[in-house]
Enzyme design. Structure first.
Site, PDB file in Angstrom:
ATOM      1  N   HIS A 192       4.062 -10.215   2.332  1.00 22.54           N
ATOM      2  CA  HIS A 192       3.198 -11.249   3.014  1.00 22.54           C
ATOM      3  C   HIS A 192       2.443 -12.138   2.017  1.00 22.54           C
ATOM      4  O   HIS A 192       1.617 -13.122   2.433  1.00 22.54           O
ATOM      5  CB  HIS A 192       2.150 -10.747   4.259  1.00 22.54           C
TER       6      HIS A 192
ATOM      7  N   CYS B  69     -15.406  -8.029   0.192  1.00 21.46           N
ATOM      8  CA  CYS B  69     -15.979  -6.712   0.357  1.00 21.46           C
ATOM      9  C   CYS B  69     -15.131  -6.108   1.873  1.00 21.46           C
ATOM     10  O   CYS B  69     -15.096  -6.700   2.838  1.00 21.46           O
ATOM     11  CB  CYS B  69     -17.262  -6.840   0.965  1.00 21.46           C
TER      12      CYS B  69
ATOM     13  N   THR C   5       0.902  -1.068   0.102  1.00 28.05           N
ATOM     14  CA  THR C   5      -0.023  -0.053  -0.092  1.00 28.05           C
ATOM     15  C   THR C   5       0.883   1.398   0.009  1.00 28.05           C
ATOM     16  O   THR C   5       0.596   2.187  -0.872  1.00 28.05           O
ATOM     17  CB  THR C   5      -0.989  -0.138   1.313  1.00 28.05           C
TER      18      THR C   5
ATOM     19  N   GLN D 153       0.705  -9.685  -6.425  1.00 29.98           N
ATOM     20  CA  GLN D 153       0.401 -11.021  -6.790  1.00 29.98           C
ATOM     21  C   GLN D 153       1.139 -11.674  -7.767  1.00 29.98           C
ATOM     22  O   GLN D 153       1.250 -13.192  -8.074  1.00 29.98           O
ATOM     23  CB  GLN D 153      -1.184 -11.203  -7.208  1.00 29.98           C
TER      24      GLN D 153
HETATM   25  C1  LIG Z   1      -2.695  -6.198  -5.881  1.00 24.53           C
HETATM   26  C2  LIG Z   1      -2.469  -5.893  -4.378  1.00 24.53           C
HETATM   27  N1  LIG Z   1      -2.123  -4.368  -4.334  1.00 24.53           N
HETATM   28  C3  LIG Z   1      -1.678  -3.860  -3.214  1.00 24.53           C
HETATM   29  C4  LIG Z   1      -1.940  -4.891  -1.969  1.00 24.53           C
HETATM   30  C5  LIG Z   1      -1.568  -4.123  -0.747  1.00 24.53           C
HETATM   31  O1  LIG Z   1      -0.603  -4.692  -0.145  1.00 24.53           O
HETATM   32  P1  LIG Z   1      -0.366  -4.607   1.588  1.00 24.53           P
HETATM   33  O2  LIG Z   1      -1.084  -5.682   2.304  1.00 24.53           O
HETATM   34  O3  LIG Z   1       1.329  -4.940   1.607  1.00 24.53           O
HETATM   35  O4  LIG Z   1      -0.294  -3.099   1.780  1.00 24.53           O
HETATM   36  C6  LIG Z   1      -2.639  -6.047  -2.092  1.00 24.53           C
HETATM   37  C7  LIG Z   1      -2.835  -7.023  -0.900  1.00 24.53           C
HETATM   38  O5  LIG Z   1      -4.139  -7.307  -0.620  1.00 24.53           O
HETATM   39  C8  LIG Z   1      -2.721  -6.441  -3.254  1.00 24.53           C
HETATM   40  O6  LIG Z   1      -3.446  -7.948  -3.492  1.00 24.53           O
END
Ligand SMILES: Cc1ncc(COP(=O)(O)O)c(C=O)c1O
Length: 388
Positions: A199, A322, A73, A179
């Site tokens: 993670h 959701c 994020t 992913q």
């Molecule tokens: C495609 C994608 N982008 C970004 C994220 C966010 O990653 P993080 O949980 O490390 O902030 C995720 C996680 O759910 C994700 O699947």
């Protein structure tokens, strides 16, 4: 608690035992601050830099191009906001309707700050049309952000073609590879910015990195002691960065073998689910990440199905994932045009390193009964086109 059959690897993964072992010393005796000059500090610095080298090596990148962050994020925010505020003339941003909210909401925020944003539609399988990107490019486009593979439906995007086109037009190309990293090869030659999270690949939560091609200008989000080459201040999260490096090493050493196995599971899941009446596969049949399969079931609610399967010892997720309390259907499923009659009955099944063929078969054994049980209580019938 007996351990469930875990088929929710897109949400998160178990930290691999080798990764735990690599991290442990840095939560104990090796607790130094990498900025300290003494031996403990130098030891921590060496561990951080070793992790950076591992990642850079597997990406074919330079170590200076890897910026550690607190997850994807943050990496996505740094890519978009950092590039937008560093840009002197160009202000226009292009992205797609099926990005993770860490990109979409960031783009929306940038729009509120005066950066024009174009959000491109995708086709029924979730693919972006390269020509649509070409047509959306403007004289003032600064950045295109398109994910490598979708976290809900698994669809892979033609990022190599799009990245190459952007390069020719002097436009930055960012891809959210959360992913895809460690699952499929990435066309690094066509990418300027790339986000990863530990993670999702059997590493710890709350750590990731942004790849920043040499020469790309970014304004930092976090100001302070000038860590990470001035791009991300804050004392490095040493144990987690070590875990990310170890997880990367494992993922790349196993990538091809694992991808082949997971592709086999996906094919078996698609075949097995197709035997249940009133179902559909969401996403692309072949142009997909190996580990994600997303299905819709008529005349049931996905949340009900997840809870039913949970009772039976299987952990999966609703296709909609959701996050809002009003259970709005997912923006991804809406973008690919899943009919309203089935959009609420979606299920995402995602496999990983520890998944076994027996688990897939057990899931496929449980599923028809669970679907039938829920349909028995549903006011809707299979084939019913009324919206629910
Ligand atoms: C495609 C994608 N982008 C970004 C994220 C966010 O990653 P993080 O949980 O490390 O902030 C995720 C996680 O759910 C994700 O699947």
């Amino acid at each position: 608690m007996t351990r469930p059959i875990y088929l929710d690897h897109s949400a998160t993964t178990r930290v691999a035992p080798e990764v735990v072992a690599a991290m442990e010393p840095y939560m104990g005796d090796r607790f130094g601050n990498p900025s300290s000059l003494h031996a403990l500090g130098r030891e921590a610095r060496a561990a951080v830099e070793h992790s950076r080298e591992t990642i850079a090596m597997h990406l074919g990148a330079n170590t200076k191009e890897i910026v550690f962050t607190a997850g994807a994020t943050e990496a996505n925010n740094l890519a978009l906001i950092g590039a937008a505020f560093a840009s002197e003339e160009r202000r226009h941003i292009i992205t797609t309707a099926i990005e993770h909210h860490a990109v979409l909401h960031t783009a929306q925020w940038l729009q509120s700050q005066g950066f024009p944003v174009t959000v491109l539609d995708v086709d029924a399988a979730g693919r972006v049309d390269v020509d649509a990107v070409r047509q959306a490019l403007r004289e003032d486009t600064l950045l295109v952000s398109i994910m490598a593979g979708n976290n809900e439906i698994g669809t892979l995007q033609p990022i190599q073609e799009i990245g190459t086109m952007c390069r020719e037009r002097g436009v930055l190309f960012h891809t959210d590879a959360v992913q895809a990293f460690g699952k499929v090869p990435l066309p690094m030659d066509s990418v300027d910015l790339l986000s990863v999270s530990a993670h999702k690949l059997h590493g710890p939560k709350g750590v990731g990195f942004l790849y920043v091609r040499r020469g790309v200008k970014l304004v930092p989000l976090l100001h302070g002691g000038g860590h990470e080459g001035g791009r991300r201040s804050g004392t490095e999260n040493v144990p987690s960065i070590v875990g990310l490096g170890a997880a990367t090493e494992i993922a790349f050493s196993e990538m091809e073998k694992l991808a082949t196995r997971l592709r086999g599971f996906r094919a078996r899941l698609i075949e097995g689910v197709a035997g249940i009446p009133g179902t559909r596969l969401n996403g692309h049949p072949t142009e997909s990440l190996p580990h994600i399969a997303n299905f819709s079931f008529e005349a049931i609610e996905g949340e009900g199905l997840v809870l039913k399967l949970d009772e039976l010892g299987v952990a999966v997720s609703t296709g909609s994932a959701c996050s809002s309390p009003d259970l709005e259907p997912s923006h991804v499923l809406r973008a690919i045009g899943v009919p309203m009659s089935t959009i609420h009955g979606s299920l995402r099944v995602s496999t990983g390193r520890g998944t076994t063929p027996e688990e897939i078969e057990a899931f496929l054994e449980h599923l028809p009964g669970a679907v039938e049980a829920l349909r028995a209580f549903s006011p809707f019938k299979v084939g019913d086109r009324r919206v629910h």
